[in-house]
Design a protein around this motif. Structure first.
Motif, PDB file in Angstrom:
ATOM      1  N   GLU A  19       0.849  -1.197   0.000  1.00  0.00           N
ATOM      2  CA  GLU A  19       0.000   0.000   0.000  1.00  0.00           C
ATOM      3  C   GLU A  19       0.886   1.248   0.000  1.00  0.00           C
ATOM      4  OE1 GLU A  19      -3.516  -0.865   0.340  1.00  0.00           O
ATOM      5  OE2 GLU A  19      -2.700  -2.875   0.220  1.00  0.00           O
ATOM      6  N   LYS A  23       2.097   3.153  -7.027  1.00  0.00           N
ATOM      7  CA  LYS A  23       1.926   2.427  -8.296  1.00  0.00           C
ATOM      8  C   LYS A  23       1.088   3.209  -9.316  1.00  0.00           C
ATOM      9  CE  LYS A  23       0.117  -1.128  -6.381  1.00  0.00           C
ATOM     10  NZ  LYS A  23       0.105  -0.465  -5.060  1.00  0.00           N
ATOM     11  N   GLU A  46      -6.041  -3.703 -11.209  1.00  0.00           N
ATOM     12  CA  GLU A  46      -6.766  -4.841 -10.638  1.00  0.00           C
ATOM     13  C   GLU A  46      -6.933  -4.634  -9.137  1.00  0.00           C
ATOM     14  OE1 GLU A  46      -5.691  -8.793 -11.566  1.00  0.00           O
ATOM     15  OE2 GLU A  46      -6.408  -8.505 -13.603  1.00  0.00           O
ATOM     16  N   PRO A  47      -7.980  -5.156  -8.493  1.00  0.00           N
ATOM     17  CA  PRO A  47      -9.108  -5.729  -9.212  1.00  0.00           C
ATOM     18  C   PRO A  47      -9.840  -4.636  -9.993  1.00  0.00           C
ATOM     19  CG  PRO A  47      -9.602  -5.560  -6.857  1.00  0.00           C
ATOM     20  CD  PRO A  47      -8.184  -5.142  -7.032  1.00  0.00           C
ATOM     21  N   ARG A  57     -14.837  -5.641  -8.078  1.00  0.00           N
ATOM     22  CA  ARG A  57     -13.948  -4.853  -7.214  1.00  0.00           C
ATOM     23  C   ARG A  57     -14.718  -4.259  -6.016  1.00  0.00           C
ATOM     24  NH1 ARG A  57      -9.193  -1.533  -7.541  1.00  0.00           N
ATOM     25  NH2 ARG A  57      -9.422   0.213  -6.126  1.00  0.00           N
ATOM     26  N   LEU A  61     -13.514  -5.191  -2.282  1.00  0.00           N
ATOM     27  CA  LEU A  61     -12.858  -4.195  -1.418  1.00  0.00           C
ATOM     28  C   LEU A  61     -13.781  -3.651  -0.334  1.00  0.00           C
ATOM     29  CD1 LEU A  61     -10.484  -2.228  -3.823  1.00  0.00           C
ATOM     30  CD2 LEU A  61     -10.070  -4.310  -2.519  1.00  0.00           C
ATOM     31  N   PHE A  77     -11.193 -12.721  -7.045  1.00  0.00           N
ATOM     32  CA  PHE A  77     -10.117 -11.984  -7.725  1.00  0.00           C
ATOM     33  C   PHE A  77      -9.842 -12.613  -9.096  1.00  0.00           C
ATOM     34  CE2 PHE A  77      -8.711 -10.353  -3.459  1.00  0.00           C
ATOM     35  CZ  PHE A  77      -8.589  -9.016  -3.781  1.00  0.00           C
ATOM     36  N   ARG A  81     -10.216 -11.155 -12.887  1.00  0.00           N
ATOM     37  CA  ARG A  81      -9.046 -11.150 -13.786  1.00  0.00           C
ATOM     38  C   ARG A  81      -9.380 -11.778 -15.136  1.00  0.00           C
ATOM     39  NH1 ARG A  81      -5.076 -12.909 -10.190  1.00  0.00           N
ATOM     40  NH2 ARG A  81      -5.053 -10.699  -9.684  1.00  0.00           N
ATOM     41  N   ARG A 103      -1.191  -3.703 -10.376  1.00  0.00           N
ATOM     42  CA  ARG A 103      -1.429  -5.006  -9.722  1.00  0.00           C
ATOM     43  C   ARG A 103      -1.914  -6.054 -10.726  1.00  0.00           C
ATOM     44  NH1 ARG A 103      -0.792  -4.758  -4.448  1.00  0.00           N
ATOM     45  NH2 ARG A 103      -1.330  -2.902  -3.261  1.00  0.00           N
ATOM     46  N   SER A 107      -0.058  -9.976  -6.922  1.00  0.00           N
ATOM     47  CA  SER A 107      -0.811  -9.522  -5.742  1.00  0.00           C
ATOM     48  C   SER A 107      -1.606 -10.684  -5.144  1.00  0.00           C
ATOM     49  CB  SER A 107      -1.752  -8.368  -6.098  1.00  0.00           C
ATOM     50  OG  SER A 107      -1.023  -7.160  -6.204  1.00  0.00           O
ATOM     51  N   THR A 108      -2.156 -11.544  -6.001  1.00  0.00           N
ATOM     52  CA  THR A 108      -2.883 -12.710  -5.463  1.00  0.00           C
ATOM     53  C   THR A 108      -1.921 -13.649  -4.745  1.00  0.00           C
ATOM     54  OG1 THR A 108      -4.454 -12.585  -7.295  1.00  0.00           O
ATOM     55  CG2 THR A 108      -4.417 -14.629  -6.046  1.00  0.00           C
ATOM     56  N   TYR A 111      -1.024 -11.450  -1.363  1.00  0.00           N
ATOM     57  CA  TYR A 111      -2.091 -11.161  -0.386  1.00  0.00           C
ATOM     58  C   TYR A 111      -2.856 -12.431  -0.002  1.00  0.00           C
ATOM     59  CZ  TYR A 111      -1.711  -6.044  -0.888  1.00  0.00           C
ATOM     60  OH  TYR A 111      -1.278  -4.741  -0.872  1.00  0.00           O
ATOM     61  N   GLN A 112      -3.287 -13.214  -1.017  1.00  0.00           N
ATOM     62  CA  GLN A 112      -4.086 -14.398  -0.702  1.00  0.00           C
ATOM     63  C   GLN A 112      -3.189 -15.596  -0.377  1.00  0.00           C
ATOM     64  OE1 GLN A 112      -5.250 -12.125  -3.275  1.00  0.00           O
ATOM     65  NE2 GLN A 112      -6.430 -11.493  -1.481  1.00  0.00           N
ATOM     66  N   ARG A 156      -3.199   9.907   1.684  1.00  0.00           N
ATOM     67  CA  ARG A 156      -3.907   9.981   0.396  1.00  0.00           C
ATOM     68  C   ARG A 156      -5.415   9.867   0.578  1.00  0.00           C
ATOM     69  NH1 ARG A 156      -2.403   5.044  -3.231  1.00  0.00           N
ATOM     70  NH2 ARG A 156      -3.640   4.055  -1.626  1.00  0.00           N
ATOM     71  N   ASP A 163      -9.421   0.811   3.467  1.00  0.00           N
ATOM     72  CA  ASP A 163     -10.120  -0.335   2.875  1.00  0.00           C
ATOM     73  C   ASP A 163      -9.672  -1.618   3.567  1.00  0.00           C
ATOM     74  OD1 ASP A 163      -7.930  -1.525   1.579  1.00  0.00           O
ATOM     75  OD2 ASP A 163      -8.251  -0.396  -0.268  1.00  0.00           O
ATOM     76  N   PHE A 165      -7.717  -4.176   3.095  1.00  0.00           N
ATOM     77  CA  PHE A 165      -6.338  -4.628   3.293  1.00  0.00           C
ATOM     78  C   PHE A 165      -5.487  -3.570   3.979  1.00  0.00           C
ATOM     79  CE2 PHE A 165      -7.959  -7.294  -0.109  1.00  0.00           C
ATOM     80  CZ  PHE A 165      -7.650  -8.551   0.380  1.00  0.00           C
TER      81      PHE A 165
HETATM   82  P1  TYD Z   1      -6.519  -0.475  -4.270  1.00  0.00           P
HETATM   83  O1  TYD Z   1      -7.401   0.558  -3.672  1.00  0.00           O
HETATM   84  O2  TYD Z   1      -6.407  -0.538  -5.751  1.00  0.00           O
HETATM   85  O3  TYD Z   1      -5.157  -0.447  -3.510  1.00  0.00           O
HETATM   86  P2  TYD Z   1      -3.698  -0.060  -3.932  1.00  0.00           P
HETATM   87  O4  TYD Z   1      -3.736   1.425  -4.184  1.00  0.00           O
HETATM   88  O5  TYD Z   1      -2.888  -0.451  -2.748  1.00  0.00           O
HETATM   89  O6  TYD Z   1      -3.362  -0.899  -5.152  1.00  0.00           O
HETATM   90  O7  TYD Z   1      -7.038  -1.861  -3.698  1.00  0.00           O
HETATM   91  C1  TYD Z   1      -6.593  -3.073  -4.147  1.00  0.00           C
HETATM   92  C2  TYD Z   1      -6.462  -3.977  -2.932  1.00  0.00           C
HETATM   93  O8  TYD Z   1      -6.736  -5.319  -3.334  1.00  0.00           O
HETATM   94  C3  TYD Z   1      -5.071  -3.947  -2.355  1.00  0.00           C
HETATM   95  O9  TYD Z   1      -5.152  -3.871  -0.943  1.00  0.00           O
HETATM   96  C4  TYD Z   1      -4.504  -5.284  -2.747  1.00  0.00           C
HETATM   97  C5  TYD Z   1      -5.686  -6.178  -2.913  1.00  0.00           C
HETATM   98  N1  TYD Z   1      -5.533  -7.256  -3.912  1.00  0.00           N
HETATM   99  C6  TYD Z   1      -5.494  -8.574  -3.476  1.00  0.00           C
HETATM  100  O10 TYD Z   1      -5.582  -8.839  -2.285  1.00  0.00           O
HETATM  101  N2  TYD Z   1      -5.352  -9.575  -4.399  1.00  0.00           N
HETATM  102  C7  TYD Z   1      -5.271  -9.331  -5.736  1.00  0.00           C
HETATM  103  O11 TYD Z   1      -5.153 -10.270  -6.554  1.00  0.00           O
HETATM  104  C8  TYD Z   1      -5.323  -7.961  -6.171  1.00  0.00           C
HETATM  105  C9  TYD Z   1      -5.239  -7.635  -7.633  1.00  0.00           C
HETATM  106  C10 TYD Z   1      -5.455  -6.950  -5.225  1.00  0.00           C
END
Ligand code: TYD
Length: 225
Positions: A19, A23, A46-47, A57, A61, A77, A81, A103, A107-108, A111-112, A156, A163, A165
């Protein structure tokens, strides 16, 4: 253009990181640069990135799907995709465009997979389905200390709630950072790490150098003023 006159496949660049790594700003900088040289560049994320994926998305989220558990969330997710790849990414690559995506599958994995402890077999299978003909040619991993990234993300969003995450603790975000660095270490041909704690314009310059290193000089297209 290829010898047949049809455009060659474009280049698929993904931006990854925790975060607040910057990006989306960097995706914009890179796209502006590529366009100034006359290249078509599609910026996506993404998402999301296609109508069905943007609807998913919202679901993911907002956190309403969190009660389904991490495996089901991973499937969501992946579903997003599949649509994004089919509707947005593959058509742009077929036109010969650059696609810069904020992303993607890493990211999957992080994070997952690494943090959410979802079965690696499930992650791999979904990756195979979603990434058919659509592997990134270059992945830029924007790296910075978790605390710095979280502070930037909080600044920001100002008064809005964090959100799903972003609301996790510091240890989670440090785990994200190590997991992204691990991917970069294991796939050095595809993944390049960028020091994202620098000033945004310096990060941008580092990214342009890496893109040229990967694809050769980004010469202006014929007909560009
Ligand atoms: P976003 O607001 O786009 O966050 P960031 O600015 O950090 O990219 O939210 C995307 C969130 O989704 C981010 O916390 C990461 C998460 N994510 C996953 O957990 N798995 C995934 O496959 C993707 C694409 C995103």
């Amino acid at each position: 253009m290829s010898a047949s006159g049809a455009p060659g496949r474009g280049k698929f660049i993904t931006l990854e990181g925790g975060e607040g790594a910057g990006k989306s700003t960097q995706a914009r900088f890179l796209a502006e640069h590529l366009r100034s040289l006359g290249h078509e560049c599609v910026v996506t994320r993404e998402p999301g990135g296609s109508p069905v994926a943007e609807a998913l998305r919202e679901v993911i989220l907002s956190g309403v799907a969190a009660s389904l558990g991490p495996s089901a969330e991973t499937v969501l997710f992946a579903a997003a995709r599949i649509d994004h790849v089919a509707q947005t990414i593959l058509p742009a690559l077929a036109r010969g465009a650059f696609v810069v995506c904020d992303r993607f599958t890493d990211s999957t994995r992080v994070y997952q997979g690494a943090l959410g402890k979802v079965d690696p077999g499930l992650i791999r299978t979904l990756e195979e389905i979603a990434m058919d003909q659509c592997r990134p040619d270059l992945t830029l991993i924007l790296d910075l200390p978790a605390q710095t990234g979280l502070a930037r993300a909080a600044a920001r969003r100002a008064q809005q709630a964090a959100d799903r995450f972003e609301a996790e603790g510091l240890a989670f975000h440090e785990g994200l950072r190590s997991a992204f660095l691990e991917i970069a270490k294991n796939e050095p041909a595809r993944c390049k790490t960028v020091d994202a704690a620098q000033r945004p314009e310096d990060v941008g310059r580092a990214i342009l150098a890496l893109v040229e290193n990967q694809f050769g000089p980004l010469a202006a297209k014929a007909g560009t003023p």
